[in-house]
Design an enzyme around this catalytic site. Structure first.
Site, mmCIF file in Angstrom:
data_model
loop_
_atom_site.group_PDB
_atom_site.id
_atom_site.type_symbol
_atom_site.label_atom_id
_atom_site.label_comp_id
_atom_site.label_asym_id
_atom_site.label_seq_id
_atom_site.Cartn_x
_atom_site.Cartn_y
_atom_site.Cartn_z
ATOM 1 N N LYS A 17 -3.106 8.570 2.492
ATOM 2 C CA LYS A 17 -4.370 8.426 3.247
ATOM 3 C C LYS A 17 -4.232 9.017 4.650
ATOM 4 O O LYS A 17 -5.192 9.546 5.201
ATOM 5 C CB LYS A 17 -4.792 6.959 3.327
ATOM 6 C CG LYS A 17 -5.236 6.344 1.997
ATOM 7 C CD LYS A 17 -6.395 7.061 1.357
ATOM 8 C CE LYS A 17 -6.984 6.278 0.187
ATOM 9 N NZ LYS A 17 -7.889 7.091 -0.640
ATOM 10 N N TYR A 44 0.847 -1.209 0.000
ATOM 11 C CA TYR A 44 0.000 0.000 0.000
ATOM 12 C C TYR A 44 0.886 1.264 0.000
ATOM 13 O O TYR A 44 0.548 2.283 -0.579
ATOM 14 C CB TYR A 44 -0.962 -0.023 1.182
ATOM 15 C CG TYR A 44 -2.189 0.825 0.975
ATOM 16 C CD1 TYR A 44 -3.077 0.564 -0.073
ATOM 17 C CD2 TYR A 44 -2.461 1.908 1.805
ATOM 18 C CE1 TYR A 44 -4.197 1.356 -0.270
ATOM 19 C CE2 TYR A 44 -3.588 2.698 1.617
ATOM 20 C CZ TYR A 44 -4.444 2.411 0.582
ATOM 21 O OH TYR A 44 -5.560 3.196 0.392
HETATM 22 P P1 NAD Z 1 -12.057 3.478 -8.682
HETATM 23 O O1 NAD Z 1 -10.917 3.211 -9.588
HETATM 24 O O2 NAD Z 1 -13.378 3.052 -9.129
HETATM 25 O O3 NAD Z 1 -12.106 5.020 -8.288
HETATM 26 C C1 NAD Z 1 -10.958 5.842 -8.245
HETATM 27 C C2 NAD Z 1 -11.331 7.089 -9.011
HETATM 28 O O4 NAD Z 1 -10.282 8.051 -8.929
HETATM 29 C C3 NAD Z 1 -11.553 6.800 -10.511
HETATM 30 O O5 NAD Z 1 -12.838 7.235 -10.880
HETATM 31 C C4 NAD Z 1 -10.506 7.662 -11.182
HETATM 32 O O6 NAD Z 1 -10.947 8.183 -12.407
HETATM 33 C C5 NAD Z 1 -10.328 8.750 -10.145
HETATM 34 N N1 NAD Z 1 -9.124 9.533 -10.355
HETATM 35 C C6 NAD Z 1 -7.830 9.118 -10.290
HETATM 36 N N2 NAD Z 1 -7.014 10.140 -10.600
HETATM 37 C C7 NAD Z 1 -7.809 11.219 -10.852
HETATM 38 C C8 NAD Z 1 -7.577 12.560 -11.240
HETATM 39 N N3 NAD Z 1 -6.348 13.040 -11.435
HETATM 40 N N4 NAD Z 1 -8.652 13.378 -11.421
HETATM 41 C C9 NAD Z 1 -9.914 12.914 -11.266
HETATM 42 N N5 NAD Z 1 -10.195 11.664 -10.893
HETATM 43 C C10 NAD Z 1 -9.154 10.824 -10.705
HETATM 44 O O7 NAD Z 1 -11.665 2.760 -7.299
HETATM 45 P P2 NAD Z 1 -12.332 2.862 -5.840
HETATM 46 O O8 NAD Z 1 -11.787 1.679 -5.116
HETATM 47 O O9 NAD Z 1 -13.789 3.059 -5.944
HETATM 48 O O10 NAD Z 1 -11.616 4.136 -5.234
HETATM 49 C C11 NAD Z 1 -12.334 5.236 -4.705
HETATM 50 C C12 NAD Z 1 -11.707 5.676 -3.395
HETATM 51 O O11 NAD Z 1 -11.902 4.667 -2.415
HETATM 52 C C13 NAD Z 1 -10.207 5.925 -3.460
HETATM 53 O O12 NAD Z 1 -9.891 7.043 -2.668
HETATM 54 C C14 NAD Z 1 -9.642 4.660 -2.841
HETATM 55 O O13 NAD Z 1 -8.359 4.852 -2.291
HETATM 56 C C15 NAD Z 1 -10.684 4.453 -1.756
HETATM 57 N N6 NAD Z 1 -10.700 3.117 -1.148
HETATM 58 C C16 NAD Z 1 -10.811 2.005 -1.913
HETATM 59 C C17 NAD Z 1 -10.818 0.765 -1.309
HETATM 60 C C18 NAD Z 1 -10.917 -0.481 -2.119
HETATM 61 O O14 NAD Z 1 -10.540 -1.545 -1.614
HETATM 62 N N7 NAD Z 1 -11.408 -0.426 -3.332
HETATM 63 C C19 NAD Z 1 -10.721 0.659 0.090
HETATM 64 C C20 NAD Z 1 -10.615 1.826 0.849
HETATM 65 C C21 NAD Z 1 -10.595 3.056 0.211
#
Ligand code: NAD
Length: 259
Positions: free
Chosen positions: A166, A159
């Site tokens: 984060k 990570y």
């Molecule tokens: P996801 O890939 O569906 O979403 C990530 C989004 O970030 C995408 O829509 C992408 O287009 C956007 N993004 C990245 N760079 C960008 C930029 N420069 N400008 C605009 N948009 C941008 O994946 P997700 O898992 O739904 O992630 C969403 C959030 O949840 C993130 O912050 C991720 O760290 C967090 N998260 C995810 C998990 C998991 O296991 N999936 C767990 C905890 C937290």
């Protein structure tokens, strides 16, 4: 209880839908179900093709490009929201990015540029969006929600720089909550357990992370994107009225376990 939750007429801007697996999309569905009016961004033409049909399926009133690393893009998006709605009630920030080589191996090898990019897109962009949302929420207050992960608090293999980003993001939530509280703007993060999404696929050995999380949790099951959607809707509603500056863990209890 959530069935009776009403966010009728609330205007929500959702940053971070990439496809139907996105946590932001699960949040959008819950907000829509509760009666909110939605706006979406997308990052680039390739994702527009995925986001537009999803957004249209929930009668989104705004679907616009925005790279959160660009002040000009953010200005244009918030200008559009102001022109269309004249205000905003909910901001969902579900955006993160780190270079692939920084999500494997040793954290100590993170480059200066890799560190900068991860911090800018995954943490600073919340501040940049909050600054632009504040004047739109100044009359009626509002709710801002971002997405975090427990790798902010403990070392999680691979990570790496995202854990550091984060940690910064969670600190940003506290400082923003303190700044904006007098305007009845609440700022919180939801710290979600692992869910298979596009972003998660970028983390090396994510499949092992999922399996380990399931094994480790008191509840012996992983969370779903839907759990995150339900919590976000709750936070935006009357139940969240006095919750601000918090990091709410939805992880089947994984964080209480040692060893
Ligand atoms: P996801 O890939 O569906 O979403 C990530 C989004 O970030 C995408 O829509 C992408 O287009 C956007 N993004 C990245 N760079 C960008 C930029 N420069 N400008 C605009 N948009 C941008 O994946 P997700 O898992 O739904 O992630 C969403 C959030 O949840 C993130 O912050 C991720 O760290 C967090 N998260 C995810 C998990 C998991 O296991 N999936 C767990 C905890 C937290």
């Amino acid at each position: 209880m959530l069935g009776s939750l009403s966010l009728s007429g609330k205007r929500a801007l959702i940053l971070g839908v990439a496809n139907e697996r996105s946590l932001a999309w699960a949040i959008a569905k819950h907000l829509h179900e509760a009666g909110a009016i939605l706006a979406f961004n997308y990052l680039g033409d390739a994702l527009e093709r995925r986001v537009r049909p999803l957004a249209e399926s929930v009668q989104a009133e705004i679907i616009a490009p925005c790279n959160v690393a660009s002040d000009a893009d953010l200005d244009a998006l918030f200008r559009l929201v102001n022109e269309k709605w004249g205000g905003l009630d909910i901001l969902i920030h579900s955006v993160a990015f780190a270079q692939k080589e920084d999500l494997e191996g040793r954290f100590v090898d993170t480059s200066r540029e890799g560190f900068r990019v991860a911090m800018d897109i995954s943490a600073y962009s919340l501040v940049a969006a909050a600054k632009r949302a504040e004047p739109l929420m100044s009359e009626g207050g509002g709710s801002m929600i971002t997405l975090s992960y427990y790798g902010s608090q403990k070392v999680v293999p691979n990570y790496n720089v995202m854990g550091v980003a984060k940690a910064a993001l969670e600190a940003c939530v506290r400082y923003l909550a303190a700044d904006l509280g007098s305007k009845k703007i609440r700022v919180n993060s939801i710290s979600a357990g692992p869910v298979k999404t596009l972003a998660a696929a970028g983390i090396r050995d994510f499949r092992n992370m999922l399996a380990a999380a399931e094994e480790k949790t008191p509840l012996k099951e992983n969370i779903s994107a839907d759990d995150v959607g339900a919590m976000a809707a709750f936070l935006c509603g009357p139940g969240g009225k006095h919750i601000t500056g918090s990091n709410i863990l939805i992880d089947s209890g994984a964080h209480i376990m040692g060893g």
